[in-house]
Design a protein around this motif. Structure first.
Motif, PDB file in Angstrom:
ATOM      1  N   VAL A  49      -1.739  -1.422  -3.999  1.00 36.22           N
ATOM      2  CA  VAL A  49      -2.870  -0.513  -3.823  1.00 36.22           C
ATOM      3  C   VAL A  49      -2.298   0.890  -3.613  1.00 36.22           C
ATOM      4  CG1 VAL A  49      -4.874   0.086  -2.416  1.00 36.22           C
ATOM      5  CG2 VAL A  49      -4.295  -2.324  -2.815  1.00 36.22           C
ATOM      6  N   VAL A  50      -2.718   1.815  -4.443  1.00 37.53           N
ATOM      7  CA  VAL A  50      -2.125   3.150  -4.480  1.00 37.53           C
ATOM      8  C   VAL A  50      -3.116   4.203  -3.990  1.00 37.53           C
ATOM      9  CG1 VAL A  50      -1.204   4.935  -6.010  1.00 37.53           C
ATOM     10  CG2 VAL A  50      -0.532   2.545  -6.331  1.00 37.53           C
ATOM     11  N   GLU A  51      -2.663   5.056  -3.088  1.00 35.18           N
ATOM     12  CA  GLU A  51      -3.426   6.234  -2.700  1.00 35.18           C
ATOM     13  C   GLU A  51      -3.030   7.354  -3.660  1.00 35.18           C
ATOM     14  OE1 GLU A  51      -4.653   8.471   1.398  1.00 35.18           O
ATOM     15  OE2 GLU A  51      -2.516   8.401   0.929  1.00 35.18           O
ATOM     16  N   GLU A  52      -3.866   7.589  -4.637  1.00 39.82           N
ATOM     17  CA  GLU A  52      -3.566   8.531  -5.707  1.00 39.82           C
ATOM     18  C   GLU A  52      -3.626   9.966  -5.179  1.00 39.82           C
ATOM     19  OE1 GLU A  52      -2.051   9.241  -9.204  1.00 39.82           O
ATOM     20  OE2 GLU A  52      -2.854   7.223  -8.877  1.00 39.82           O
ATOM     21  N   ASN A 103      -8.405   6.633   5.857  1.00 43.89           N
ATOM     22  CA  ASN A 103      -8.787   6.373   4.477  1.00 43.89           C
ATOM     23  C   ASN A 103      -9.513   5.022   4.423  1.00 43.89           C
ATOM     24  OD1 ASN A 103      -8.839   5.628   1.684  1.00 43.89           O
ATOM     25  ND2 ASN A 103      -7.259   7.171   1.296  1.00 43.89           N
ATOM     26  N   ALA A 104     -10.841   5.076   4.347  1.00 43.48           N
ATOM     27  CA  ALA A 104     -11.641   3.858   4.424  1.00 43.48           C
ATOM     28  C   ALA A 104     -11.367   2.916   3.266  1.00 43.48           C
ATOM     29  CB  ALA A 104     -13.124   4.218   4.468  1.00 43.48           C
ATOM     30  N   CYS A 105     -11.056   3.462   2.104  1.00 42.33           N
ATOM     31  CA  CYS A 105     -10.778   2.628   0.926  1.00 42.33           C
ATOM     32  C   CYS A 105      -9.540   1.768   1.160  1.00 42.33           C
ATOM     33  CB  CYS A 105     -10.601   3.529  -0.289  1.00 42.33           C
ATOM     34  SG  CYS A 105     -10.075   2.671  -1.799  1.00 42.33           S
ATOM     35  N   CYS A 159      -7.021   4.277  -4.577  1.00 44.96           N
ATOM     36  CA  CYS A 159      -7.921   4.945  -3.643  1.00 44.96           C
ATOM     37  C   CYS A 159      -7.649   6.441  -3.726  1.00 44.96           C
ATOM     38  CB  CYS A 159      -7.673   4.468  -2.203  1.00 44.96           C
ATOM     39  SG  CYS A 159      -8.091   2.727  -1.900  1.00 44.96           S
ATOM     40  N   ALA A 160      -8.685   7.228  -3.579  1.00 48.03           N
ATOM     41  CA  ALA A 160      -8.512   8.676  -3.559  1.00 48.03           C
ATOM     42  C   ALA A 160      -7.850   9.092  -2.254  1.00 48.03           C
ATOM     43  CB  ALA A 160      -9.862   9.374  -3.705  1.00 48.03           C
ATOM     44  N   ALA A 161      -7.049  10.148  -2.323  1.00 45.76           N
ATOM     45  CA  ALA A 161      -6.396  10.662  -1.122  1.00 45.76           C
ATOM     46  C   ALA A 161      -7.405  11.370  -0.230  1.00 45.76           C
ATOM     47  CB  ALA A 161      -5.280  11.627  -1.507  1.00 45.76           C
ATOM     48  N   LEU A 162      -7.085  11.446   1.048  1.00 45.53           N
ATOM     49  CA  LEU A 162      -7.902  12.220   1.971  1.00 45.53           C
ATOM     50  C   LEU A 162      -7.796  13.709   1.641  1.00 45.53           C
ATOM     51  CD1 LEU A 162      -7.016  10.443   5.353  1.00 45.53           C
ATOM     52  CD2 LEU A 162      -9.122  10.200   4.002  1.00 45.53           C
ATOM     53  N   PRO A 163      -8.786  14.514   2.018  1.00 45.10           N
ATOM     54  CA  PRO A 163      -8.700  15.951   1.772  1.00 45.10           C
ATOM     55  C   PRO A 163      -7.513  16.571   2.511  1.00 45.10           C
ATOM     56  CG  PRO A 163     -10.935  15.311   2.386  1.00 45.10           C
ATOM     57  CD  PRO A 163     -10.057  14.130   2.648  1.00 45.10           C
ATOM     58  N   GLU A 164      -7.020  17.692   1.969  1.00 50.52           N
ATOM     59  CA  GLU A 164      -5.960  18.421   2.658  1.00 50.52           C
ATOM     60  C   GLU A 164      -6.474  18.959   3.983  1.00 50.52           C
ATOM     61  OE1 GLU A 164      -4.759  21.432  -0.128  1.00 50.52           O
ATOM     62  OE2 GLU A 164      -3.161  20.159  -0.949  1.00 50.52           O
ATOM     63  N   PRO A 165      -5.582  19.209   4.937  1.00 51.28           N
ATOM     64  CA  PRO A 165      -6.034  19.714   6.232  1.00 51.28           C
ATOM     65  C   PRO A 165      -6.614  21.118   6.109  1.00 51.28           C
ATOM     66  CG  PRO A 165      -3.647  19.794   6.072  1.00 51.28           C
ATOM     67  CD  PRO A 165      -4.123  19.037   4.869  1.00 51.28           C
ATOM     68  N   LYS A 166      -7.460  21.471   7.072  1.00 52.88           N
ATOM     69  CA  LYS A 166      -8.005  22.819   7.130  1.00 52.88           C
ATOM     70  C   LYS A 166      -7.032  23.716   7.890  1.00 52.88           C
ATOM     71  CE  LYS A 166     -12.810  21.262   7.019  1.00 52.88           C
ATOM     72  NZ  LYS A 166     -14.108  21.255   7.739  1.00 52.88           N
ATOM     73  N   LEU A 211       0.850  -1.188   0.000  1.00 54.19           N
ATOM     74  CA  LEU A 211       0.000   0.000   0.000  1.00 54.19           C
ATOM     75  C   LEU A 211       0.883   1.234   0.000  1.00 54.19           C
ATOM     76  CD1 LEU A 211      -1.296  -2.101   2.547  1.00 54.19           C
ATOM     77  CD2 LEU A 211      -3.252  -0.961   1.501  1.00 54.19           C
ATOM     78  N   GLN A 212       0.591   2.183  -0.881  1.00 48.21           N
ATOM     79  CA  GLN A 212       1.542   3.270  -1.097  1.00 48.21           C
ATOM     80  C   GLN A 212       0.843   4.539  -1.580  1.00 48.21           C
ATOM     81  OE1 GLN A 212       4.950   2.733  -0.705  1.00 48.21           O
ATOM     82  NE2 GLN A 212       5.475   4.870  -1.158  1.00 48.21           N
ATOM     83  N   ALA A 213       1.273   5.688  -1.059  1.00 43.52           N
ATOM     84  CA  ALA A 213       0.827   6.978  -1.567  1.00 43.52           C
ATOM     85  C   ALA A 213       1.773   7.443  -2.666  1.00 43.52           C
ATOM     86  CB  ALA A 213       0.787   8.017  -0.441  1.00 43.52           C
ATOM     87  N   THR A 214       1.209   8.072  -3.688  1.00 46.98           N
ATOM     88  CA  THR A 214       2.037   8.490  -4.811  1.00 46.98           C
ATOM     89  C   THR A 214       3.019   9.592  -4.436  1.00 46.98           C
ATOM     90  OG1 THR A 214       0.272  10.006  -5.510  1.00 46.98           O
ATOM     91  CG2 THR A 214       0.358   7.849  -6.577  1.00 46.98           C
ATOM     92  N   GLY A 215       2.694  10.399  -3.415  1.00 49.82           N
ATOM     93  CA  GLY A 215       3.563  11.503  -3.031  1.00 49.82           C
ATOM     94  C   GLY A 215       4.346  11.271  -1.758  1.00 49.82           C
ATOM     95  N   ASP A 216       4.445  10.030  -1.314  1.00 48.57           N
ATOM     96  CA  ASP A 216       5.196   9.717  -0.092  1.00 48.57           C
ATOM     97  C   ASP A 216       6.636  10.188  -0.239  1.00 48.57           C
ATOM     98  OD1 ASP A 216       6.380   8.607   2.147  1.00 48.57           O
ATOM     99  OD2 ASP A 216       5.825   6.547   1.681  1.00 48.57           O
ATOM    100  N   ALA A 217       7.103  10.963   0.738  1.00 49.61           N
ATOM    101  CA  ALA A 217       8.465  11.494   0.670  1.00 49.61           C
ATOM    102  C   ALA A 217       9.478  10.560   1.311  1.00 49.61           C
ATOM    103  CB  ALA A 217       8.525  12.865   1.341  1.00 49.61           C
TER     104      ALA A 217
END
Length: 317
Positions: free
Chosen positions: A238-241, A253-255, A282-289, A212-218
């Motif tokens: 499984v990618v968090e786009e 992230n429920a997905c 999976c779609a990424a979570l919204p940015e923080p407020k 499982l991986q996010a596309t922008g993981d630093a």
């Protein structure tokens, strides 16, 4: 990486293997740290763009380039005279580095940034440093373990001239972390214990595994997950786009969590069409407020995430 190596050595003992935010097995560890520099630069610029997007709150400029200029001036100022006699240039980088791991820190960091850059107030910046970066005895112990593992796992260049040349080359495009990361790993240039030879983790003997991986993981850039996916036959990716956090499951992230839960329950993994790198997205979570209160204490979600990060994740590597 530990999971992938263990699976290579003892495949018969593996029933489930879920790898969240994967290390590139071909980069341990010198090349991986250079790759991190570019990835953290992208994540830092994402933070600056978020600050610009929320200019109504922070007042540092609506253009990311303007915000970047304010950041550079802040760094130069604390390099000349540490904020609150505590936060110099290195401490500033250490303070903002956790924002590359987890964007939930962005509101706190932006508040401290604005307070210092606009009003010359050091208090919020020092408070952020104390909360997110200052090392204590446990941090010192963690760093000892970190260097013992990293410097022993694989060979590092022994000639400091190579470190210097590579770091300046990276710094030209990724100045946020390049030298900070080099100094952090510098003990490996003269580690007194001989290094090991990293195993080839290519594996054809495992049951289906899940990456499982996010596309922008630093911290562990996306390309490493793709590489590992290719090496573990039968694995699913499984990618968090569009996501940028490090450690993406069990964080809201429920997905992603559904894929993980199904896999742990009965071994089910998604299977893509073969036309792309990912088997599922999976779609990424919204940015923080944004948060406007100067020196505001972290909320419960920030505290929980911070405890998870500091308790489970290495600061580098």
């Amino acid at each position: 990486y530990l999971g992938a190596v263990y699976a290579k050595l003892f495949p018969e003992r593996v029933r489930r293997l879920a790898l969240d935010s994967a290390v590139d097995p071909d980069g341990v560890w010198y090349d991986s740290n250079l790759a991190q520099d570019y990835a953290f630069e992208d994540r830092h610029r994402a933070f600056l763009a978020w600050v610009a997007k929320n200019d109504a709150v922070y007042g540092l400029g609506a253009d990311p380039a303007t915000v970047e200029g304010a950041w550079s001036r802040m760094r130069a100022a604390v390099a000349a005279e540490p904020a609150g006699k505590t936060v110099g240039a290195a401490e500033l980088e250490d303070t903002f580095l956790p924002g590359g791991y987890y964007d939930g820190y962005w509101p706190r960091l932006a508040t401290a940034f604005a307070a210092y850059a606009k009003d010359g107030e050091s208090g919020p910046l020092v408070a952020a440093y104390r909360a997110l970066a200052e090392s204590d005895a446990s941090g010192d112990n963690g760093y000892s373990v970190y260097t013992a593992v990293q410097c022993r796992d694989a060979a590092w260049p022994r000639e400091w001239n190579q470190w210097r040349a590579d770091t300046w080359r990276v710094h030209a495009k990724a100045p946020f972390l390049a030298w900070n990361n080099a100094w952090y790993n510098a003990p490996c240039a003269s580690w007194p214990v001989p290094s090991l030879t990293p195993p080839d983790v290519t594996n054809t003997k495992l049951p289906p595994t899940l990456i499982l991986q996010a596309t922008g993981d630093a911290a562990t850039p996306y390309e490493g997950a793709v590489s590992l996916h290719r090496k573990l036959r039968g694995s699913s990716l499984v990618v968090e786009e569009g996501g940028g956090n490090h450690g993406v499951t069990l964080g809201g992230n429920a997905c992603l969590d559904r894929h993980l839960a199904r896999y742990l329950a009965d071994g089910t993994v998604p299977r893509g069409s073969g036309s792309g790198e990912a088997d599922a997205t999976c779609a990424a979570l919204p940015e923080p407020k944004p948060a406007a209160a100067k020196g505001a204490a972290p909320d419960a979600s920030e505290r929980a995430a911070g405890q998870a990060l500091h308790g489970l994740l290495p600061r580098r590597g």
